[in-house]
Design a protein around this motif. Sequence first.
Motif, PDB file in Angstrom:
ATOM      1  N   GLY A 126      -5.122  13.965 -34.913  1.00 14.43           N
ATOM      2  CA  GLY A 126      -6.277  13.647 -34.080  1.00 14.43           C
ATOM      3  C   GLY A 126      -6.136  14.115 -32.649  1.00 14.43           C
ATOM      4  O   GLY A 126      -6.755  13.557 -31.734  1.00 14.43           O
ATOM      5  N   PHE A 127      -5.316  15.138 -32.431  1.00 11.66           N
ATOM      6  CA  PHE A 127      -5.146  15.686 -31.079  1.00 11.66           C
ATOM      7  C   PHE A 127      -5.497  17.160 -31.091  1.00 11.66           C
ATOM      8  O   PHE A 127      -4.938  17.934 -31.874  1.00 11.66           O
ATOM      9  N   TRP A 128      -6.396  17.558 -30.177  1.00 12.62           N
ATOM     10  CA  TRP A 128      -6.801  18.954 -30.077  1.00 12.62           C
ATOM     11  C   TRP A 128      -6.503  19.464 -28.680  1.00 12.62           C
ATOM     12  O   TRP A 128      -6.990  18.914 -27.698  1.00 12.62           O
ATOM     13  N   PRO A 129      -5.663  20.495 -28.568  1.00 17.75           N
ATOM     14  CA  PRO A 129      -5.274  20.977 -27.238  1.00 17.75           C
ATOM     15  C   PRO A 129      -6.449  21.565 -26.478  1.00 17.75           C
ATOM     16  O   PRO A 129      -7.331  22.192 -27.057  1.00 17.75           O
ATOM     17  N   ARG A 130      -6.444  21.334 -25.177  1.00 20.91           N
ATOM     18  CA  ARG A 130      -7.412  21.980 -24.305  1.00 20.91           C
ATOM     19  C   ARG A 130      -6.800  23.282 -23.782  1.00 20.91           C
ATOM     20  O   ARG A 130      -5.682  23.641 -24.158  1.00 20.91           O
ATOM     21  N   GLY A 131      -7.533  24.002 -22.930  1.00 21.25           N
ATOM     22  CA  GLY A 131      -6.990  25.266 -22.452  1.00 21.25           C
ATOM     23  C   GLY A 131      -7.928  25.994 -21.517  1.00 21.25           C
ATOM     24  O   GLY A 131      -8.954  25.458 -21.068  1.00 21.25           O
ATOM     25  N   ASN A 132      -7.576  27.241 -21.226  1.00 24.56           N
ATOM     26  CA  ASN A 132      -8.373  28.087 -20.343  1.00 24.56           C
ATOM     27  C   ASN A 132      -9.565  28.645 -21.109  1.00 24.56           C
ATOM     28  O   ASN A 132      -9.510  29.735 -21.662  1.00 24.56           O
ATOM     29  N   ASN A 133     -10.631  27.880 -21.150  1.00 27.55           N
ATOM     30  CA  ASN A 133     -11.853  28.329 -21.821  1.00 27.55           C
ATOM     31  C   ASN A 133     -13.049  28.356 -20.888  1.00 27.55           C
ATOM     32  O   ASN A 133     -14.176  28.545 -21.316  1.00 27.55           O
ATOM     33  N   SER A 134     -12.795  28.176 -19.582  1.00 31.52           N
ATOM     34  CA  SER A 134     -13.881  28.176 -18.599  1.00 31.52           C
ATOM     35  C   SER A 134     -13.363  28.758 -17.286  1.00 31.52           C
ATOM     36  O   SER A 134     -13.233  28.050 -16.277  1.00 31.52           O
ATOM     37  N   SER A 135     -13.033  30.042 -17.340  1.00 32.53           N
ATOM     38  CA  SER A 135     -12.618  30.786 -16.147  1.00 32.53           C
ATOM     39  C   SER A 135     -11.454  30.135 -15.420  1.00 32.53           C
ATOM     40  O   SER A 135     -11.516  29.838 -14.222  1.00 32.53           O
ATOM     41  N   GLY A 136     -10.386  29.914 -16.159  1.00 30.02           N
ATOM     42  CA  GLY A 136      -9.173  29.361 -15.586  1.00 30.02           C
ATOM     43  C   GLY A 136      -9.003  27.875 -15.767  1.00 30.02           C
ATOM     44  O   GLY A 136      -7.926  27.332 -15.500  1.00 30.02           O
ATOM     45  N   GLY A 152      -0.758  25.987 -17.620  1.00 28.10           N
ATOM     46  CA  GLY A 152      -1.634  24.824 -17.720  1.00 28.10           C
ATOM     47  C   GLY A 152      -0.824  23.556 -17.929  1.00 28.10           C
ATOM     48  O   GLY A 152       0.400  23.597 -18.118  1.00 28.10           O
ATOM     49  N   PRO A 153      -1.485  22.401 -17.928  1.00 26.87           N
ATOM     50  CA  PRO A 153      -0.792  21.127 -18.146  1.00 26.87           C
ATOM     51  C   PRO A 153      -0.324  20.982 -19.590  1.00 26.87           C
ATOM     52  O   PRO A 153      -0.684  21.781 -20.466  1.00 26.87           O
ATOM     53  N   ALA A 154       0.446  19.925 -19.854  1.00 20.45           N
ATOM     54  CA  ALA A 154       0.974  19.703 -21.195  1.00 20.45           C
ATOM     55  C   ALA A 154      -0.134  19.509 -22.222  1.00 20.45           C
ATOM     56  O   ALA A 154       0.077  19.772 -23.412  1.00 20.45           O
ATOM     57  N   THR A 155      -1.307  19.066 -21.804  1.00 17.75           N
ATOM     58  CA  THR A 155      -2.434  18.902 -22.727  1.00 17.75           C
ATOM     59  C   THR A 155      -2.950  20.236 -23.237  1.00 17.75           C
ATOM     60  O   THR A 155      -3.802  20.260 -24.121  1.00 17.75           O
ATOM     61  N   TRP A 156      -2.414  21.342 -22.718  1.00 16.23           N
ATOM     62  CA  TRP A 156      -2.770  22.662 -23.221  1.00 16.23           C
ATOM     63  C   TRP A 156      -1.789  23.117 -24.305  1.00 16.23           C
ATOM     64  O   TRP A 156      -1.832  24.260 -24.752  1.00 16.23           O
ATOM     65  N   GLY A 163       0.413  18.210 -27.046  1.00 15.50           N
ATOM     66  CA  GLY A 163       0.291  17.478 -25.797  1.00 15.50           C
ATOM     67  C   GLY A 163       1.603  17.199 -25.103  1.00 15.50           C
ATOM     68  O   GLY A 163       1.651  16.388 -24.180  1.00 15.50           O
ATOM     69  N   THR A 164       2.691  17.860 -25.514  1.00 14.62           N
ATOM     70  CA  THR A 164       3.999  17.651 -24.899  1.00 14.62           C
ATOM     71  C   THR A 164       4.447  18.925 -24.183  1.00 14.62           C
ATOM     72  O   THR A 164       3.915  20.013 -24.431  1.00 14.62           O
ATOM     73  N   PRO A 165       5.465  18.815 -23.303  1.00 15.51           N
ATOM     74  CA  PRO A 165       5.988  20.021 -22.642  1.00 15.51           C
ATOM     75  C   PRO A 165       6.667  20.992 -23.594  1.00 15.51           C
ATOM     76  O   PRO A 165       6.965  22.119 -23.209  1.00 15.51           O
ATOM     77  N   PHE A 166       6.895  20.559 -24.845  1.00  8.75           N
ATOM     78  CA  PHE A 166       7.660  21.367 -25.795  1.00  8.75           C
ATOM     79  C   PHE A 166       6.784  22.002 -26.875  1.00  8.75           C
ATOM     80  O   PHE A 166       7.290  22.619 -27.812  1.00  8.75           O
ATOM     81  N   GLY A 167       5.468  21.825 -26.782  1.00  9.43           N
ATOM     82  CA  GLY A 167       4.565  22.335 -27.797  1.00  9.43           C
ATOM     83  C   GLY A 167       4.201  23.798 -27.585  1.00  9.43           C
ATOM     84  O   GLY A 167       4.712  24.480 -26.688  1.00  9.43           O
ATOM     85  N   ILE A 168       3.287  24.283 -28.412  1.00  9.85           N
ATOM     86  CA  ILE A 168       2.820  25.671 -28.373  1.00  9.85           C
ATOM     87  C   ILE A 168       1.578  25.723 -27.495  1.00  9.85           C
ATOM     88  O   ILE A 168       0.579  25.058 -27.780  1.00  9.85           O
ATOM     89  N   PHE A 169       1.619  26.503 -26.432  1.00  8.14           N
ATOM     90  CA  PHE A 169       0.577  26.533 -25.415  1.00  8.14           C
ATOM     91  C   PHE A 169      -0.436  27.657 -25.644  1.00  8.14           C
ATOM     92  O   PHE A 169      -0.158  28.642 -26.321  1.00  8.14           O
ATOM     93  N   ASP A 170      -1.591  27.475 -25.027  1.00 12.51           N
ATOM     94  CA  ASP A 170      -2.616  28.523 -24.910  1.00 12.51           C
ATOM     95  C   ASP A 170      -3.251  28.903 -26.244  1.00 12.51           C
ATOM     96  O   ASP A 170      -3.653  30.045 -26.457  1.00 12.51           O
ATOM     97  N   LEU A 171      -3.388  27.919 -27.141  1.00 13.24           N
ATOM     98  CA  LEU A 171      -4.075  28.153 -28.418  1.00 13.24           C
ATOM     99  C   LEU A 171      -5.578  28.007 -28.285  1.00 13.24           C
ATOM    100  O   LEU A 171      -6.323  28.395 -29.182  1.00 13.24           O
ATOM    101  N   ASN A 172      -6.034  27.421 -27.187  1.00 15.61           N
ATOM    102  CA  ASN A 172      -7.454  27.194 -26.928  1.00 15.61           C
ATOM    103  C   ASN A 172      -7.869  28.067 -25.754  1.00 15.61           C
ATOM    104  O   ASN A 172      -7.607  27.749 -24.602  1.00 15.61           O
ATOM    105  N   GLY A 173      -8.490  29.208 -26.050  1.00 16.10           N
ATOM    106  CA  GLY A 173      -8.942  30.098 -24.989  1.00 16.10           C
ATOM    107  C   GLY A 173      -7.849  31.011 -24.474  1.00 16.10           C
ATOM    108  O   GLY A 173      -6.886  31.324 -25.167  1.00 16.10           O
ATOM    109  N   ASN A 174      -7.999  31.439 -23.243  1.00 15.87           N
ATOM    110  CA  ASN A 174      -7.174  32.435 -22.555  1.00 15.87           C
ATOM    111  C   ASN A 174      -7.406  33.806 -23.173  1.00 15.87           C
ATOM    112  O   ASN A 174      -8.176  34.587 -22.623  1.00 15.87           O
ATOM    113  N   VAL A 175      -6.750  34.148 -24.291  1.00 16.08           N
ATOM    114  CA  VAL A 175      -7.048  35.407 -24.986  1.00 16.08           C
ATOM    115  C   VAL A 175      -7.148  35.129 -26.481  1.00 16.08           C
ATOM    116  O   VAL A 175      -6.456  34.260 -27.014  1.00 16.08           O
TER     117      VAL A 175
END
Length: 394
Positions: free
Chosen positions: A166-176, A208-212, A216-228
Amino acid sequence: MRFISGKYTSGELLDNVRAVEDWITNHFVERGPVSDEALKSDMSKRLLDISFGRNDCIFDDQGNPSIMVRIPETRLNVLDSSWGNALHPAFIVNNSAVSELWLGKYPAITVGSEASERAVVLRRRDPRVYVTFDQALTACKQKGARWHLTTNAEWAFLLNWCRMNGFWPRGNNSSGRDYSRTSEYGEVIYRYQAGGTWYNGRTATGTGPATWSHDGTPFGIFDLNGNVWEWVGGLRLVDGEIQILENNNAADNTKDQSAASEAWKAIMPDGSLVEPETGGTLKYDATNADGSGNIVLATSVVNQTSGDPYASTAFRNLTARDVAAPALLHQLGLFPKDTNYGTGTVYMRNLGERLPRRGGVWNNTSDAGGPALNLSTPRSHSSLNIGFRPAYYR
């Protein structure tokens, strides 16, 4: 640099893991590949220690370091109680179980000329873009045995993990920034001009923050939502027919993923795999005559793309026509099991061969997200908003 092992608050954990990652990144940027075995061991041990074993610095055949995230083997019923006790397909390569996957923590950069290009995963870098599907495959394959382009099966595992938790990462999907939480932002590393106005685009990897991150942790996979957008292997659309490499065979970098490969298989409504163009296989069709409108899962193509139109539907709103989606499609992130998914839109053209990208881009807002899937372009396509990430298995 000073490094102390111990217990930390979540903010301190983020700062400390990033300190180690930045040390690795800066050393590589300043000095290049690492040949000293003691230094390799130190980089690995520091990252494993500060991340409680969840992150590692893994080196390729040339000594290029990549910051990777461990994903232990997981059975299907952990993700959904109705799926039985078999391993998720991401953990089966050439009919053998793999004990763990290591996925790039961030989108890749590359080093070397095209003939010797290798993907590298480091923090605070500008992701490699203007890369075709085959170039992305090669940049991962050339790293050595078991290295590969992240596959759709692996991305789909993360998708199902997020649904289960039930956790969905946020990310760079609105110009940074993230459109749904504008207080969350990354370090903009690429800006572009359109109509005389400058806009923010790509953010530096992992800023981005850990929620990206996926968990939601500092050890997860980042930038899955947006960016490229990110190319993924082991999946394609051919004249609307969904084709895959069985299980996670695409993680074997010796497997042929070319247009003419005999490894591609189509999917029947019962989830069995058959040769492409077998009658009654699963396809994506469009609701409008020119191939635009919404996407429907079907066993025949009635409305094929003509010219530029494409069909698109929010992943969680995909529907089927005269067929029920088998569990395999849910497990591979190709059709929703229910509506309990984060944001993300599916795009497709059902004429010719179309290769997959996932995740969305920096200005997609709610169209970006883990479930986002783009099957609208050929393997030769490249753009300033398309990248990729490598993976490794043990």
